[in-house]
Motif scaffolding. Structure first.
Motif, short mmCIF file in Angstrom:
data_model
loop_
_atom_site.label_atom_id
_atom_site.label_comp_id
_atom_site.label_asym_id
_atom_site.label_seq_id
_atom_site.Cartn_x
_atom_site.Cartn_y
_atom_site.Cartn_z
N TRP A 1 6.68 -44.10 -16.86
CA TRP A 1 5.85 -42.87 -16.94
C TRP A 1 5.32 -42.39 -15.64
O TRP A 1 5.28 -43.13 -14.50
N PHE A 2 5.06 -41.09 -15.44
CA PHE A 2 4.85 -40.39 -14.30
C PHE A 2 3.93 -39.20 -14.63
O PHE A 2 3.81 -38.71 -15.74
N LEU A 3 3.11 -38.65 -13.70
CA LEU A 3 2.22 -37.37 -13.98
C LEU A 3 2.98 -36.44 -13.11
O LEU A 3 3.45 -36.40 -12.13
N ALA A 4 2.76 -34.75 -13.80
CA ALA A 4 3.32 -33.89 -13.17
C ALA A 4 2.01 -32.68 -13.13
O ALA A 4 1.37 -32.67 -14.11
N ALA A 5 1.97 -31.98 -12.07
CA ALA A 5 1.30 -30.75 -11.84
C ALA A 5 1.95 -29.70 -11.98
O ALA A 5 3.01 -29.51 -11.22
N ARG A 6 1.79 -28.96 -12.92
CA ARG A 6 2.76 -27.74 -13.39
C ARG A 6 1.82 -26.52 -13.79
O ARG A 6 0.63 -26.54 -14.18
N CYS A 7 2.54 -25.25 -13.52
CA CYS A 7 1.89 -24.30 -14.21
C CYS A 7 2.48 -23.94 -15.65
O CYS A 7 3.50 -23.58 -15.69
N THR A 8 1.45 -23.69 -16.25
CA THR A 8 2.02 -23.36 -17.94
C THR A 8 2.54 -21.89 -17.85
O THR A 8 3.22 -21.87 -18.92
N ALA A 9 2.05 -21.19 -16.95
CA ALA A 9 2.51 -19.61 -17.28
C ALA A 9 3.75 -19.34 -16.30
O ALA A 9 4.84 -18.84 -17.00
N THR A 10 4.19 -20.05 -15.39
CA THR A 10 5.17 -20.00 -14.56
C THR A 10 6.43 -20.97 -14.63
O THR A 10 7.38 -20.72 -14.23
N LEU A 11 5.51 -22.14 -15.11
CA LEU A 11 6.63 -23.20 -15.22
C LEU A 11 6.85 -24.00 -13.65
O LEU A 11 7.61 -24.89 -13.58
N GLU A 12 6.10 -23.28 -12.75
CA GLU A 12 6.29 -23.98 -11.36
C GLU A 12 5.62 -25.46 -11.52
O GLU A 12 4.72 -25.56 -11.98
N VAL A 13 6.40 -26.23 -10.83
CA VAL A 13 6.07 -27.59 -10.69
C VAL A 13 5.53 -27.89 -9.29
O VAL A 13 6.04 -27.77 -8.19
N PHE A 14 4.12 -28.29 -9.23
CA PHE A 14 3.61 -28.18 -7.96
C PHE A 14 3.90 -29.74 -7.32
O PHE A 14 3.96 -29.94 -5.86
N GLY A 15 4.12 -30.62 -8.14
CA GLY A 15 4.47 -32.17 -7.64
C GLY A 15 4.30 -33.04 -8.78
O GLY A 15 3.69 -32.71 -10.07
N THR A 16 5.14 -34.28 -8.63
CA THR A 16 4.69 -35.20 -9.66
C THR A 16 4.51 -36.51 -8.90
O THR A 16 4.66 -36.77 -7.87
N TYR A 17 3.64 -37.55 -9.67
CA TYR A 17 3.18 -38.55 -8.86
C TYR A 17 2.98 -39.75 -9.83
O TYR A 17 3.02 -39.65 -11.13
N PRO A 18 3.03 -40.87 -9.48
CA PRO A 18 2.98 -42.10 -10.10
C PRO A 18 1.75 -42.06 -11.12
O PRO A 18 0.73 -41.62 -10.98
N ALA A 19 2.07 -42.75 -12.40
CA ALA A 19 0.89 -42.70 -13.43
C ALA A 19 -0.40 -43.48 -13.11
O ALA A 19 -1.37 -43.57 -13.73
N ILE B 1 -1.16 -33.50 -3.45
CA ILE B 1 -0.77 -32.49 -4.71
C ILE B 1 -1.87 -31.39 -4.93
O ILE B 1 -1.51 -30.25 -5.00
N LYS B 2 -3.22 -31.73 -4.78
CA LYS B 2 -4.28 -30.77 -4.98
C LYS B 2 -4.15 -29.83 -3.87
O LYS B 2 -4.28 -28.78 -4.25
N ASP B 3 -3.71 -30.02 -2.60
CA ASP B 3 -3.63 -29.31 -1.25
C ASP B 3 -2.34 -28.38 -1.80
O ASP B 3 -2.65 -26.88 -1.62
N LYS B 4 -1.53 -28.80 -2.33
CA LYS B 4 -0.24 -27.85 -2.68
C LYS B 4 -0.77 -26.76 -3.65
O LYS B 4 -0.27 -25.78 -3.52
N ILE B 5 -1.17 -27.32 -4.63
CA ILE B 5 -1.87 -26.34 -5.76
C ILE B 5 -2.94 -25.22 -5.33
O ILE B 5 -2.76 -24.10 -5.49
N THR B 6 -3.65 -25.80 -4.26
CA THR B 6 -4.80 -24.85 -3.68
C THR B 6 -3.90 -23.80 -2.75
O THR B 6 -4.40 -22.71 -2.78
N ALA B 7 -2.97 -24.32 -2.18
CA ALA B 7 -2.13 -23.28 -1.24
C ALA B 7 -1.42 -22.27 -2.28
O ALA B 7 -1.62 -20.95 -1.76
N LYS B 8 -1.17 -22.42 -3.46
CA LYS B 8 -0.34 -21.60 -4.30
C LYS B 8 -1.41 -20.78 -5.37
O LYS B 8 -1.15 -19.72 -5.72
N ARG B 9 -2.40 -21.73 -5.85
CA ARG B 9 -3.28 -21.19 -6.89
C ARG B 9 -4.71 -21.38 -6.03
O ARG B 9 -5.59 -22.32 -6.53
N PRO B 10 -5.23 -20.38 -5.28
CA PRO B 10 -6.78 -20.80 -4.53
C PRO B 10 -7.63 -20.42 -5.63
O PRO B 10 -7.52 -19.64 -6.64
N GLY B 11 -8.54 -21.39 -5.77
CA GLY B 11 -9.70 -21.30 -6.65
C GLY B 11 -9.28 -22.06 -7.99
O GLY B 11 -10.16 -22.08 -8.77
#
Ligand SMILES: [Zn+2]
Lengths: 109, 1003
Positions: free
Chosen positions: A65-83, A92-102
């Motif tokens: 099992w693992f976890l994924a951070a993903r955008c449900t609208a564009t299907l962009e995958v920000f990253g995957t990480y162990p469960a 991963i949070k930093d990556k998301i902030t860079a692409k989806r500020p706020g």
């Protein structure tokens, strides 16, 4: 059909190689918990248009099992990480902030 | 009449004549023909009938966008309806029939619908649905049934084979015109792994038809050189007859290769579905010409101007001696000039633009062709063939200025880029007012897993109509795609072409502009589904303002061509009716596949035995040899029963039940799940998995356990054996092995990841045989090797040892209520061990039994079955299984849920036995009815049957069911209505029908 990278074995594969397992970072409430807490654990799920955290299993691969951070609208995958974590890792949070500020999701932002 | 010219055409090979049949007629064509070009060469203009009005239809296009020329192709196992004649390559012996008519193509009774056209307007079906039922039944339904459906469904099994093919590309280029070739060349030269596909059999697209020059040489030569260079590159794969069918998430592309359609005698698969993952995709799919909306634009002989040119240049086919050209742009002049050069007459070019055309118009005039600006077609005259056109002013209402006799009309309403593949995965469009077209918005490309665009349009598909512009655009698209994948593109300029100076297009959505009702009712938008300008306008008046609603209300664009010709014209008419700009109306959604692909290709090789692999136990061969009656259980096939010679299935089951209780029955139980759970925390873990305690199970002992979901619902059951200090073996249901294994892994990996437990699914490592019945011990003693007495191996214990020389693990567990040994041997010895038991058991009356006997034996004992007594809403407490729920444990999965209000409701239906008063068997799934009716006027219910069988032991029907207050109502009679209107009454009894004290299993 998505492509995902398994953080356990490092393989990038097609969605058919994986199995989706619903929302990530749920906290289990067992006997002794309040009706509200238990209801939240059992039934209440996020349904965002945008940043979302999900459980996936590399079912036709390493089986982990693992976890994924993903955008449900564009299907962009920000990253995957162990469960084995209760919170998304900082990178991963930093990556998301860079692409989806706020962005925010449950208690995370 | 349409005919073949002396010049024959660039694709036709006159050295290879071919004979084919259309509606029984023997006709001649050549290699290189399409079915459409060959039919036209034989003056077969009429090819089918439209869907709603059964109007006569001929080809209007020459390629994939064709809505009319649909035929039934082939016979028997190779029969296929709705095949486009324009994309069907001719082969020797081709057999085609026209469709959607009765009794003949030429004389069709259904065409009477056309006379009723004004009673069948937009939304006709919807309007009918509101009428009362009798009307529907006697008037409308017979009418719809008679007229609905296009083509016929095949009756025979598909004789062909199909396959899937996986491919990974850096750059996939879809479209083999000059744009696709250029893009592929650039990406290939940069070193990227390239896949280039072209839907037709030929490379070069329109440029080779239109006689463009590229880099100072004929396009035909440039194309040949480029294809040769691409073919020579190791990093480039090129495939003709392969259509880019769909673009999906994260660069997944489906391509559809037609391997043998053009030569069905070839061996091998007919179609191949390419499942491609491409880092970058270039959509170089060209453009499709739009029809013009004038009255009579659907009469055979009215054709797209580009198609008229294609038939002439590619196949040497003339649609008629006299062709009137009508246009709103310069491209159609190319058709007029080509016809003129071929020695055919062009009585007039009617250019809707008041200012007329550019350099090509001058060329036409210079050639002596009459060119009229600001003119339009008021109406085409003719029935099954064009006879004349009535000319009017485009700016007017259709007053006829003159009538020009002709055999064909070449029309052009401008070109629409093929944006389908760009749009499939979310690429957005721009409305280009100047070019009167939707084209891809490069700022809003479909995005992939990295959030960046992964599709680019190139050439005409990107809105570039001039050859030089196409080449430059495709070159930069190819380079950009290669660069995005990490390759290093070459530099240098794109080759130039000799583009004519063209005057701008003027959008024309209705011809003439002020056409009245009578003309609009004859101006077709969707040829196949018979949607006219008047229908779309009516939809707008009736409030269907969204383009998606108007589409469904009118069926515009819903035919097999998915509106390739009609959509833009239709939404422009809708915009006009709503008095809003075209981009405000927007387009309908472009969905894959681009054109229909065969069901066979989608299935690939997954058919028959390969559709779903069957799991077989090591003993499977025996069951087959015995002609067992099989049933699917999960992916397994298990013997349902073993009928003997003339025996019925029912009799065989009853024999097996009686024999097992009297002598010995043998069951192949290998499918039962076997999970080894091992580790220092294994006991603690199993205490969470099961409702009862497993950590305190003594080594050597077995215990029946229940598993619940976190919802509290019963999910699986089985016997657990403690193997040693830190090892347990958990039996699951047959269907539950993989699921429960995954369930355990989920909790171990995601919740208690610090617990030291390992789970291995060893289901297939062992064959397991249940030896059941009062003489079971005698048989095992005959085999010898270990002590199987009650004293050494009592009920609910297990032991390792040997039997008859086989290494075995013997569990004294019983799902039948009889003396029973479940014996596991290594899978490789399973068949030998089984055969030995069968041979040695003969003297004790041993018979194998199947799953139905197993079910009856357990039902006689009142044992529950997961999936019968449970359905995902049943908790163990409903089934009286409180004895298997630990009171000592603080927690187990499902415990908290079982404390919820609804779970402790005393009104929950509870499990009881049911004994019919007349001894009959209650039907499966029957409900017990209570007094009164519910809010919906249905009978109230007070329970339902969960298991119901004929018990050969008791010689009567027995059942279990969930009944309101059931355990407190012993002796009460409840009623189960049957589907035949009668009902069966049953007494509520204890669910254990046989050996209530449980003495027989514990001997
Ligand atoms: Zn993995």
């Amino acid at each position: 059909m998505l492509t995902l990278t398994c953080p356990c074995c490092g393989v990038s594969g097609e969605e058919t190689e994986f199995h989706a397992g619903g929302e990530a970072h749920l906290k289990r409430y067992g006997p002794g918990s309040s009706d509200n807490d238990f209801e939240g654990y059992l039934f209440m799920r996020e349904n965002p248009k945008g940043v979302h955290f999900e459980r996936w299993r590399h079912v036709y691969g390493c089986g982990k099992w693992f976890l994924a951070a993903r955008c449900t609208a564009t299907l962009e995958v920000f990253g995957t990480y162990p469960a084995q974590t209760t919170e998304p890792p900082q990178d991963i949070k930093d990556k998301i902030t860079a692409k989806r500020p706020g962005w925010s999701w449950r208690d995370f932002a | 009449m349409s005919t073949r010219l002396q010049s024959k055409g660039r694709l036709v090979d006159t050295t290879q004549p071919m004979e084919f049949r259309f509606n029984g007629k023997r006709l001649k064509g050549y290699a290189g023909d399409t079915l459409a070009s060959a039919l036209l060469a034989n003056d077969q203009m009429l090819m089918g009938r439209s869907f709603k009005y059964h109007r006569p239809r001929g080809a209007v296009a020459s390629g994939a966008e064709e809505p009319n020329a649909l035929v039934n192709l082939g016979q028997g196992g190779k029969f296929e309806p709705n095949q486009r004649a324009t994309t069907t390559e001719l082969f020797e012996g081709l057999y085609a029939t026209s469709q959607n008519h009765w009794p003949t193509l030429e004389f069709d009774v259904g065409a009477v619908n056309a006379a009723l056209a004004r009673f069948l307007p937009a939304g006709f079906y919807y309007k009918m649905f509101i009428h009362p039922r009798p009307f529907w039944k006697y008037v409308y339904e017979p009418f719809i049934r008679q007229s609905a459906g296009l083509g016929k469904a095949p009756k025979e099994r598909d004789a062909d084979t199909y396959e899937h093919f996986y491919f990974y590309a850096d750059v996939m280029v879809i479209g083999g015109g000059i744009a696709g070739l250029t893009a592929a060349l650039e990406a290939g030269r940069a070193g990227a792994r390239v896949l280039l596909v072209e839907q037709t059999a030929h490379w070069g697209g329109r440029a080779v038809v239109d006689g463009a020059e590229i880099g100072g040489k004929p396009a035909e030569d440039w194309v040949a050189e480029t294809v040769a260079e691409l073919a020579a590159m190791d990093n480039v794969t090129i495939r003709a007859r392969t259509m880019g069918a769909g673009v999906y998430d994260h660069g997944f592309i489906l391509a559809y290769e037609r391997l043998t359609d053009h030569n069905p005698e070839t061996s091998g698969p007919r179609h191949r579905l390419w499942r491609v993952r491409a880092k970058q995709t270039i959509s170089a799919t060209g453009a499709i010409e739009r029809p013009l909306s004038f009255a009579g634009n659907d009469i055979p002989g009215v054709m797209l101007a580009g198609a008229v040119r294609d038939y002439l240049v590619n196949w040497g086919v003339s649609i008629g001696d006299r062709t009137v050209v009508v246009t709103n742009n310069d491209d159609a002049y190319r058709t007029a000039i080509a016809l003129h050069r071929a020695g055919l007459r062009v009585p007039a070019i009617l250019d809707a633009r008041a200012s007329g055309g550019g350099a090509l118009a001058d060329e036409a005039r210079a050639a002596g062709i009459r060119v009229e600006a600001g003119r339009a077609i008021a109406k085409v005259k003719g029935g099954k063939r064009v006879e004349a056109v009535e000319v009017c002013l485009q700016a007017g209402e259709g007053a006829v200025l003159e009538t020009i006799p002709c055999d064909a009309v070449a029309m052009s309403g401008g070109w629409s880029p093929v944006v389908h593949l760009w749009s499939h995965c979310g690429g957005k469009l721009l409305w280009d007012t100047e070019l009167a077209m939707f084209r891809p918005d490069p700022a809003r490309a479909p995005t992939g897993s990295d959030g960046l665009g992964f599709v680019a349009a190139a050439g005409t598909a990107n809105g570039h109509l001039g050859t030089s512009a196409v080449l430059a655009d495709a070159q930069s698209a190819g380079r950009a795609a290669a660069k995005a994948t990490g390759a290093k593109p070459k530099t240098g300029k794109a080759p130039q072409s000799n583009d004519a100076d063209e005057a701008p297009i003027e959008p024309v959505w209705l011809m003439p502009q002020g056409a009245g009702d009578a003309l609009r009712m004859k101006a077709w938008l969707d040829y196949q589904n018979d949607v006219k300008v008047s229908d779309v306008q009516l939809a707008a008046r009736e409030g269907y303002e969204s383009v998606e609603h108007a589409k469904r209300y009118t069926t515009l664009g819903m035919a097999t061509d998915q509106g390739k010709l009609s959509n833009i014209n239709g939404l422009a008419v809708l915009s006009g009716a709503l008095d809003q700009a075209i981009p405000v109306t927007g387009t309908t959604t472009f969905r894959p596949p681009y054109t229909p692909i065969s069901m066979g290709a989608i299935g690939g090789s997954a058919r028959d035995g390969l559709f779903q692999p069957i799991r077989k136990t090591p003993i499977y061969g025996y069951h087959v040899d015995q002609n067992a009656d099989f049933e699917p259980v999960g992916h397994w096939r298990r013997p349902y029963t073993y009928p003997r010679s003339a025996e019925t299935v029912h009799d065989a089951v009853n024999r097996e039940v009686v024999n097992t209780r009297a002598n010995i029955g043998l069951l192949d139980a290998s499918t039962l799940g076997k999970l080894i759970v091992k580790g220092p925390d294994a006991g603690r873990f199993l205490d969470m998995m099961y409702t009862n305690m497993m950590s305190n199970l003594a080594i050597g002992k077995c215990r029946y356990g229940l598993m619940c979901s976190e919802n509290g619902f019963l999910s699986d059951d089985g016997v657990v054996a403690r193997i040693d200090e830190d090892t347990w073996l958990c039996h699951t249901t047959t269907g539950g092995a993989d699921r429960i294994h995954a369930w355990m892994e989920d909790w171990l990996q995601c919740e208690w990841w610090d617990w030291k437990v390992y789970v291995a699914n060893v289901t297939e490592q062992y064959a397991q045989v249940a030896v059941v019945g009062p003489k079971a011990r005698k048989l095992l003693e005959k085999l010898g090797g270990m002590d199987v007495s009650k004293e050494t191996l009592p009920f609910m214990q297990w032991a390792d040892g040997t039997l008859g020389g086989f290494p075995v693990r013997v569990y004294r567990i019983s799902f039948s209520g009889e003396l029973s040994y479940e014996i596991a041997v290594p899978a490789s010895l399973g068949r030998a061990f089984w055969d030995r038991l069968v041979a040695d058991g003969e003297e004790f009356g041993l018979m194998p039994y199947g799953t139905e006997c197993l079910h009856i034996l357990r039902a006689e004992k009142g044992f529950i079955m997961i999936g019968d007594e449970t359905d995902g809403t049943v908790i163990p407490q409903d089934l009286g299984l409180n004895w298997a729920i630990s009171k000592k444990k603080d927690d187990y999965l499902g415990k908290r849920a079982q404390e919820r209000e609804h779970m402790v409701d005393p009104k929950r239906w509870k499990l009881v036995g049911l004994e019919t008063l007349d001894g009959s068997v209650i039907p499966d799934g029957a409900y017990a009815v209570a007094a009164g009716k519910n809010a919906n006027g249905q009978r109230n219910t007070e329970g339902r049957v969960t298991s119901t069988y004929y018990s050969a032991t008791l010689k009567r029907g027995i059942a279990m069911g969930l009944i309101l207050n059931g355990p407190d109502r012993m002796g009460d009679v409840v009623e189960f209505p049957k589907v035949d209107g009668t009902s069966v009454k049953a007494k509520i009894v204890d669910q254990v029908f046989y050996d209530k004290a449980g003495e027989k299993q514990d001997v």
